[in-house]
Design an enzyme around this catalytic site. Structure first.
Site, short mmCIF file in Angstrom:
data_model
loop_
_atom_site.label_atom_id
_atom_site.label_comp_id
_atom_site.label_asym_id
_atom_site.label_seq_id
_atom_site.Cartn_x
_atom_site.Cartn_y
_atom_site.Cartn_z
N LYS A 110 0.83 -1.22 0.00
CA LYS A 110 0.00 0.00 0.00
C LYS A 110 0.85 1.25 0.00
O LYS A 110 0.44 2.29 -0.53
CB LYS A 110 -0.94 0.00 1.21
CG LYS A 110 -1.94 -1.14 1.13
CD LYS A 110 -3.33 -0.74 1.52
CE LYS A 110 -4.31 -1.70 0.88
NZ LYS A 110 -5.40 -2.12 1.69
N LYS A 193 -4.31 -10.63 -7.11
CA LYS A 193 -5.46 -10.94 -6.25
C LYS A 193 -6.69 -10.13 -6.70
O LYS A 193 -6.54 -8.99 -7.12
CB LYS A 193 -5.06 -10.55 -4.83
CG LYS A 193 -6.10 -10.79 -3.78
CD LYS A 193 -5.62 -10.35 -2.41
CE LYS A 193 -6.02 -8.90 -2.14
NZ LYS A 193 -6.06 -8.54 -0.71
N LYS A 196 -10.43 -4.72 -4.39
CA LYS A 196 -11.54 -3.80 -4.58
C LYS A 196 -11.26 -2.72 -5.63
O LYS A 196 -11.99 -1.76 -5.74
CB LYS A 196 -11.88 -3.16 -3.24
CG LYS A 196 -12.45 -4.16 -2.22
CD LYS A 196 -12.37 -3.61 -0.81
CE LYS A 196 -13.04 -4.51 0.22
NZ LYS A 196 -12.59 -4.18 1.58
P1 AMP Z 1 -10.53 -6.68 2.88
O1 AMP Z 1 -11.17 -6.49 1.56
O2 AMP Z 1 -9.06 -6.50 2.81
O3 AMP Z 1 -11.19 -5.95 4.02
O4 AMP Z 1 -10.71 -8.22 3.21
C1 AMP Z 1 -11.80 -8.78 3.89
C2 AMP Z 1 -11.67 -10.26 3.94
O5 AMP Z 1 -11.78 -10.81 2.62
C3 AMP Z 1 -10.31 -10.76 4.48
O6 AMP Z 1 -10.52 -11.90 5.27
C4 AMP Z 1 -9.55 -11.09 3.24
O7 AMP Z 1 -8.55 -12.05 3.47
C5 AMP Z 1 -10.64 -11.62 2.32
N1 AMP Z 1 -10.29 -11.43 0.90
C6 AMP Z 1 -10.09 -10.24 0.27
N2 AMP Z 1 -9.78 -10.43 -1.04
C7 AMP Z 1 -9.76 -11.79 -1.23
C8 AMP Z 1 -9.51 -12.63 -2.38
N3 AMP Z 1 -9.20 -12.13 -3.56
N4 AMP Z 1 -9.59 -13.97 -2.20
C9 AMP Z 1 -9.91 -14.49 -0.99
N5 AMP Z 1 -10.16 -13.77 0.11
C10 AMP Z 1 -10.10 -12.42 0.01
#
Ligand code: AMP
Ligand code: TRP
Length: 324
Positions: A110, A193, A196
């Site tokens: 980031k 990955k 968002k």
């Molecule tokens: P975040 O979007 O970073 O707040 O992630 C929220 C949850 O979603 C966390 O447990 C992440 O590990 C999971 N997560 C986010 N992106 C992915 C992805 N591409 N594949 C699997 N899990 C994800």
């Protein structure tokens, strides 16, 4: 057994969030005492519009309910409304070191494209607050996607360090990663990955069904024509097989068998059908909760409940370090 996890309301949630996190949460509420929260304080670690943050927090609450979290069995709340999170983080920041924080992959990723003179302290200290989130509830199990395991490991290091010094005060947590779908990749670039920030490669949970189908039909596949699970040589196909397996609760090997002999086009169509079959009713449930004023009440009740439990642990820590 105590289970805790959260999602930060920073962008539009993706199918990666659904498969890696959301979809798994309800499985825990029958097994133990479950705490699922909206990590709104974490959302402030990157620039974010206040209106968007407010709106997105409400959206995530509704996603939690639509995924099947039941407020009778599980405590759902906003992190910022339970002030013990901040209070514990201020104490725990003294037991994590700048060297280890600067080695966190998420921080490196980031911060690398930011003006090096304008990186917020909160982004750097992100794992401190996350450790506080986890430790505040004496959590045993933390279900997350693969990208968050490094932060849970750091929380474990902190527990060892803290308990060595003060005795058995903090509970040792453990990350729990889903068997299938711990890392869903972008549809437009399967080496990245699904996150968002990539409108073409991401399926957003509120995309309409036509858009979802279009995105899957135009997903990058690989040369060759066989549908086989080969991460090295066919990452695009492997990713679609993973999505299918995760949604159907089967293994990737079983998914591979299902699609033996399929052409890419028919294969993608079947994946699109499966995703839509899952997401369409999920979206319908989402809109019901989103429009229901009761959802706000559920959060307020969750916050009151969470605070009672958090206070006990906070006071135990305050006592240990000499603040009480
Ligand atoms: P975040 O979007 O970073 O707040 O992630 C929220 C949850 O979603 C966390 O447990 C992440 O590990 C999971 N997560 C986010 N992106 C992915 C992805 N591409 N594949 C699997 N899990 C994800
Ligand atoms: N850092 C997590 C993410 O980006 C969100 C989060 C904050 C979290 N605190 C947590 C997850 C505690 C599990 C436990 O997805």
């Amino acid at each position: 057994m105590r289970v805790l996890s959260g999602i930060k309301p920073t962008g539009k949630l993706t199918l990666g969030n659904y498969i890696g996190a959301l979809k798994n949460f309800p499985n825990f509420q029958n097994e133990g005492e479950t705490f699922i929260f909206i990590a709104d304080l974490h959302a402030l670690t990157m620039p974010i519009d206040p209106e968007f943050l407010r709106e997105n927090s409400k959206i995530i609450a509704s996603f939690y309910l639509a995924a099947g979290l039941d407020p009778k069995k599980c405590t759902i709340f906003r992190q910022s409304r339970v002030s013990e999170h901040s209070e514990l983080a201020i104490i725990l920041q003294n037991y994590l070191y700048m060297g280890e924080l600067s080695r966190m992959t998420q921080f490196k990723e980031k911060s690398q494209n930011m003006n090096q003179n304008a990186i917020g302290l909160g982004l750097f200290a992100y794992p401190v607050l996350m450790a506080a989130d986890i430790l505040l509830y004496d959590s045993d199990v933390v279900p997350v996607g693969e990208d968050q395991t490094q932060h849970v490991e750091l929380a474990r290091d902190l527990v060892k360090r803290f308990n060595n010094h003060y005795g058995e005060i903090l509970k040792m947590p453990e990350a729990k990663i889903g068997k299938v779908g711990k890392r869903i990749m972008s549809l437009s670039d399967p080496s990245k990955k699904m996150s968002k920030s990539d409108p073409k490669g991401d399926i957003f949970l509120l995309d309409d069904m036509k858009t979802i189908r279009k995105k899957i039909m135009s997903a990058v596949t690989d040369s060759g024509s066989e549908v086989i699970y080969d991460i090295e040589n066919k990452p695009g196909i492997a990713n679609l097989l993973t999505i299918y397996a995760a949604i159907k609760n089967i293994t990737v090997e079983e998914a591979e068998t299902t699609f033996a002999g399929y052409r890419y086009g028919d294969f993608k169509k079947a994946i699109a059908d499966a995703v839509i079959e899952e997401i369409e009713p999920f979206q319908n449930r989402f809109y019901t909760f989103y429009n229901d004023p009761q959802t706000e009440k559920i959060l307020e009740e969750g916050e009151a409940k969470a605070s009672v439990i958090a206070r006990v642990v906070l006071q135990r820590v305050q006592q240990a370090v000499g603040l009480r």
